[in-house]
Scaffold this active site. Structure first.
Site, PDB file in Angstrom:
ATOM      1  N   ASP A   1      83.563  56.829  25.185  1.00  0.00           N
ATOM      2  CA  ASP A   1      83.499  57.049  27.070  1.00  0.00           C
ATOM      3  C   ASP A   1      83.454  55.595  27.627  1.00  0.00           C
ATOM      4  O   ASP A   1      83.337  55.726  28.827  1.00  0.00           O
ATOM      5  CB  ASP A   1      82.158  57.913  27.297  1.00  0.00           C
TER       6      ASP A   1
ATOM      7  N   HIS B   1      71.097  49.975  21.202  1.00  0.00           N
ATOM      8  CA  HIS B   1      71.933  51.546  21.119  1.00  0.00           C
ATOM      9  C   HIS B   1      72.219  51.838  19.624  1.00  0.00           C
ATOM     10  O   HIS B   1      72.042  50.848  18.746  1.00  0.00           O
ATOM     11  CB  HIS B   1      73.207  51.112  22.150  1.00  0.00           C
TER      12      HIS B   1
ATOM     13  N   HIS C   1      75.687  56.776  34.121  1.00  0.00           N
ATOM     14  CA  HIS C   1      76.033  57.231  32.953  1.00  0.00           C
ATOM     15  C   HIS C   1      75.100  58.652  32.823  1.00  0.00           C
ATOM     16  O   HIS C   1      74.355  58.814  31.780  1.00  0.00           O
ATOM     17  CB  HIS C   1      75.593  56.367  31.759  1.00  0.00           C
TER      18      HIS C   1
END
Ligand SMILES: [Zn+2]
Length: 305
Positions: free
Chosen positions: A66, A142, A270
């Protein structure tokens, strides 16, 4: 002089409710940067009347789809339009391989050169610099290597006060005034004091882009005093366990970073597909940091000089 962020997309993972995945156009003093390039980023650029011809540098935060799946489409369009200028792409390892493989199997040699710049894991440092601005990486946490980007204007020269400028000054004397020097004669005697002929420099503006990341307090130190912070807010605190599990942030996390960083403004984005309505995300952030806004598509955030 311009300093403007245009939101092209701010959906997390899934494109739902008409929301597109992450992409932003950052314009600073007539330089154009693309930050992340989710699917359909090129369509969004056209939709909002932004020219992709002037984009020479593209910063990809990490290689979840994405955030970069729109890049190949954009590159192909640039090729069809016979782009000539080099295109610089900054990302973690692998993107060069992904792009060159696609080009190889489509037997397309782009009309321009793509220069890949690899970001280093957990590194904080300047990756782009010109005479007016710098871009540095912000280490994020992440599931895969992920970096944010801090755009900063360099310190600006003092401004010559034209109403008080005496006739007959030499070009080098005016240049010296902008650096903060007094005007002196050949013997070194002061003819005019700098403070009498100049005004203070305009302030240097900054923008931080932080997506995707878990809550990382040290981000606040690196971006201290930033004018605008974009921080992902994938979830609300009701879904905090999910945020922990997926190494994302909540709206409250984003707002806390903005507060600790003493940011001027917070832009939230997001958004998870579980939120059709975004007010709960905005409300949660505003309880901690009132100057919070949603990264809605087509919205522009400008920083005044
Ligand atoms: Zn991600």
């Amino acid at each position: 002089m311009s300093f403007k962020i245009t939101i092209l997309g701010s959906s997390g993972a899934l494109p739902v409710y008409g929301r597109h995945p992450s992409a932003q156009l950052v314009e600073i003093q007539s330089r154009f940067f693309l930050v992340d390039c989710g699917e359909a980023a090129q369509m969004q650029l056209m939709r909002f009347g932004a020219s992709y011809h002037r984009i020479n540098h593209i910063f990809i935060s990490h290689l979840h789809g994405d955030h970069y799946l729109g890049l190949m489409g954009l590159i192909f369009t640039m090729h069809l339009q016979r782009r000539a200028a080099d295109l610089h792409v900054y990302s973690h390892r692998g993107l060069d391989e992904i792009i060159t493989t696609q080009l190889r199997y489509s037997r397309s040699a782009p009309s321009f050169r793509i220069v890949f710049h690899r970001l280093e894991k957990d590194a904080q440092g300047v990756i782009y610099e010109d005479d007016a601005i710098t871009v540095e990486t912000i280490p994020l946490v992440h599931k895969i290597r992920s970096s944010g980007f801090l755009f900063k204007e360099k310190p600006k020269p003092r401004r010559v006060d034209k109403t008080r400028l005496p006739q007959g000054l030499l070009i080098r004397q005016v240049a010296g005034l902008k650096r903060g020097d007094d005007v002196v004669d050949d013997a070194g005697n002061i003819l005019y004091r700098n403070a009498d002929l100049t005004l203070p420099p305009r302030r240097s503006r900054s923008y931080a882009y932080c997506s995707d990341t878990a809550y990382v307090e040290r981000i606040a130190e690196q971006i201290k005093g930033v004018d605008i912070l974009y921080h992902e807010a994938t979830f609300t605190m009701d879904d905090e366990p999910r945020a922990r599990e997926t190494l994302h942030s909540t709206a409250a996390h984003a707002a806390t970073i903005a507060l600790k960083a003493d940011a001027g403004k917070l832009v939230l984005g997001h958004f998870s597909a579980r939120y059709k309505e975004l007010e709960p995300i905005l409300d949660e952030a505003r309880r901690i940091f009132p100057e919070a806004h949603l990264a809605l598509e087509g919205v522009e955030f400008s920083i005044a000089e």
